[in-house]
Design a protein around this motif. Structure first.
Motif, PDB file in Angstrom:
ATOM      1  N   LEU A   1     -11.004  -9.721  -7.279  1.00  0.00           N
ATOM      2  CA  LEU A   1     -10.468  -9.498  -5.939  1.00  0.00           C
ATOM      3  C   LEU A   1     -11.202  -8.373  -5.236  1.00  0.00           C
ATOM      4  N   ILE A   2     -11.389  -8.527  -3.941  1.00  0.00           N
ATOM      5  CA  ILE A   2     -11.840  -7.423  -3.088  1.00  0.00           C
ATOM      6  C   ILE A   2     -10.609  -7.006  -2.293  1.00  0.00           C
ATOM      7  N   VAL A   3     -10.243  -5.734  -2.436  1.00  0.00           N
ATOM      8  CA  VAL A   3      -9.027  -5.235  -1.798  1.00  0.00           C
ATOM      9  C   VAL A   3      -9.343  -4.052  -0.893  1.00  0.00           C
ATOM     10  N   GLU A   4      -8.574  -3.954   0.161  1.00  0.00           N
ATOM     11  CA  GLU A   4      -8.641  -2.785   1.033  1.00  0.00           C
ATOM     12  C   GLU A   4      -7.440  -1.923   0.704  1.00  0.00           C
ATOM     13  N   VAL A   5      -7.697  -0.633   0.543  1.00  0.00           N
ATOM     14  CA  VAL A   5      -6.642   0.324   0.245  1.00  0.00           C
ATOM     15  C   VAL A   5      -6.762   1.494   1.205  1.00  0.00           C
ATOM     16  N   LYS A   6      -5.726   2.307   1.225  1.00  0.00           N
ATOM     17  CA  LYS A   6      -5.778   3.541   1.991  1.00  0.00           C
ATOM     18  C   LYS A   6      -5.654   4.699   1.024  1.00  0.00           C
ATOM     19  N   ASP A   7      -6.559   5.644   1.190  1.00  0.00           N
ATOM     20  CA  ASP A   7      -6.536   6.892   0.433  1.00  0.00           C
ATOM     21  C   ASP A   7      -6.156   7.956   1.448  1.00  0.00           C
ATOM     22  N   GLY A   8      -4.853   8.174   1.603  1.00  0.00           N
ATOM     23  CA  GLY A   8      -4.392   8.978   2.723  1.00  0.00           C
ATOM     24  C   GLY A   8      -4.614   8.164   3.979  1.00  0.00           C
ATOM     25  N   ALA A   9      -5.385   8.716   4.902  1.00  0.00           N
ATOM     26  CA  ALA A   9      -5.692   7.992   6.142  1.00  0.00           C
ATOM     27  C   ALA A   9      -7.022   7.245   6.054  1.00  0.00           C
ATOM     28  N   ASN A  10      -7.743   7.406   4.959  1.00  0.00           N
ATOM     29  CA  ASN A  10      -9.078   6.821   4.819  1.00  0.00           C
ATOM     30  C   ASN A  10      -9.021   5.422   4.212  1.00  0.00           C
ATOM     31  N   PRO A  11      -9.493   4.410   4.936  1.00  0.00           N
ATOM     32  CA  PRO A  11      -9.566   3.064   4.351  1.00  0.00           C
ATOM     33  C   PRO A  11     -10.764   2.958   3.408  1.00  0.00           C
ATOM     34  N   LYS A  12     -10.569   2.259   2.304  1.00  0.00           N
ATOM     35  CA  LYS A  12     -11.628   2.039   1.320  1.00  0.00           C
ATOM     36  C   LYS A  12     -11.509   0.619   0.789  1.00  0.00           C
ATOM     37  N   SER A  13     -12.618   0.099   0.262  1.00  0.00           N
ATOM     38  CA  SER A  13     -12.626  -1.220  -0.368  1.00  0.00           C
ATOM     39  C   SER A  13     -12.966  -1.085  -1.839  1.00  0.00           C
ATOM     40  N   TYR A  14     -12.292  -1.892  -2.653  1.00  0.00           N
ATOM     41  CA  TYR A  14     -12.514  -1.887  -4.096  1.00  0.00           C
ATOM     42  C   TYR A  14     -12.606  -3.313  -4.605  1.00  0.00           C
ATOM     43  N   GLU A  15     -13.346  -3.468  -5.690  1.00  0.00           N
ATOM     44  CA  GLU A  15     -13.345  -4.720  -6.432  1.00  0.00           C
ATOM     45  C   GLU A  15     -12.460  -4.510  -7.656  1.00  0.00           C
ATOM     46  N   ALA A  16     -11.549  -5.431  -7.870  1.00  0.00           N
ATOM     47  CA  ALA A  16     -10.657  -5.367  -9.028  1.00  0.00           C
ATOM     48  C   ALA A  16     -10.783  -6.657  -9.817  1.00  0.00           C
ATOM     49  N   VAL A  17     -10.849  -6.536 -11.138  1.00  0.00           N
ATOM     50  CA  VAL A  17     -10.861  -7.701 -12.010  1.00  0.00           C
ATOM     51  C   VAL A  17      -9.669  -7.568 -12.949  1.00  0.00           C
ATOM     52  N   VAL A  18      -8.778  -8.549 -12.869  1.00  0.00           N
ATOM     53  CA  VAL A  18      -7.535  -8.526 -13.644  1.00  0.00           C
ATOM     54  C   VAL A  18      -7.420  -9.818 -14.434  1.00  0.00           C
ATOM     55  N   TRP A  19      -7.089  -9.672 -15.708  1.00  0.00           N
ATOM     56  CA  TRP A  19      -6.780 -10.834 -16.541  1.00  0.00           C
ATOM     57  C   TRP A  19      -5.270 -10.963 -16.588  1.00  0.00           C
ATOM     58  N   ASP A  20      -4.760 -12.106 -16.193  1.00  0.00           N
ATOM     59  CA  ASP A  20      -3.330 -12.383 -16.219  1.00  0.00           C
ATOM     60  C   ASP A  20      -3.089 -13.449 -17.270  1.00  0.00           C
ATOM     61  N   GLY A  21      -2.785 -12.988 -18.496  1.00  0.00           N
ATOM     62  CA  GLY A  21      -2.523 -13.904 -19.601  1.00  0.00           C
ATOM     63  C   GLY A  21      -1.067 -14.317 -19.636  1.00  0.00           C
ATOM     64  N   LYS A  22      -0.722 -15.103 -20.599  1.00  0.00           N
ATOM     65  CA  LYS A  22       0.656 -15.580 -20.721  1.00  0.00           C
ATOM     66  C   LYS A  22       1.624 -14.435 -21.029  1.00  0.00           C
ATOM     67  N   LEU A  23       1.198 -13.485 -21.867  1.00  0.00           N
ATOM     68  CA  LEU A  23       2.096 -12.419 -22.308  1.00  0.00           C
ATOM     69  C   LEU A  23       1.685 -11.026 -21.861  1.00  0.00           C
ATOM     70  N   VAL A  24       0.487 -10.892 -21.328  1.00  0.00           N
ATOM     71  CA  VAL A  24      -0.017  -9.561 -20.992  1.00  0.00           C
ATOM     72  C   VAL A  24      -0.907  -9.643 -19.764  1.00  0.00           C
ATOM     73  N   ARG A  25      -0.965  -8.536 -19.039  1.00  0.00           N
ATOM     74  CA  ARG A  25      -1.840  -8.410 -17.871  1.00  0.00           C
ATOM     75  C   ARG A  25      -2.721  -7.192 -18.126  1.00  0.00           C
ATOM     76  N   PHE A  26      -4.021  -7.312 -17.810  1.00  0.00           N
ATOM     77  CA  PHE A  26      -4.958  -6.248 -18.154  1.00  0.00           C
ATOM     78  C   PHE A  26      -5.954  -6.039 -17.019  1.00  0.00           C
TER      79      PHE A  26
END
Length: 119
Positions: free
Chosen positions: A83-108
């Motif tokens: 995922l490419i996400v936009e976040v705010k760090d205080g008033a500053n907008p930033k973009s991040y790449e996040a990679v998440v594994w969503d398994g049946k029993l665990v998320r990482f």
């Protein structure tokens, strides 16, 4: 057993991300990354909030999720989200790449890194 599954998922994520900093060139189709069509899906929001919250916990930051800009998935013992996400760090907008594994029993969370320039 949980360690084995996490190790297999980590190895798969590393192989899928290797050489694809700008995108999944050559990795489209049934065994590669598929573009996400509905970024407003509540499950996608849940995955993204998990990534931001986990990063905040690990890095002792206070980023606030603003928007999901882009997303891709690949199936592997659940689903891996890039995922490419936009976040705010205080008033500053930033973009991040996040990679998440969503398994049946665990998320990482595998990756949460700043993205420079246009995404």
């Amino acid at each position: 057993m949980r360690r084995l599954v996490l190790a297999a998922a980590a190895a798969t994520v590393l192989l899928l991300l290797q050489g694809s900093a700008a995108g999944p060139a050559g990795m489209e189709g049934p065994f590669g990354w598929e573009p996400m069509k509905d970024l407003s899906n509540p499950h996608v929001r849940d995955i993204t909030e998990f990534a931001v919250n986990k990063h905040n916990e690990d890095a002792q930051t206070k980023l606030a999720l603003d928007n999901v800009v882009k997303g891709e998935t690949v199936g592997f013992l659940g689903t891996i989200y890039k995922l490419i996400v936009e976040v705010k760090d205080g008033a500053n907008p930033k973009s991040y790449e996040a990679v998440v594994w969503d398994g049946k029993l665990v998320r990482f969370l595998f990756l949460f890194k700043a993205v420079e320039g246009n995404v």
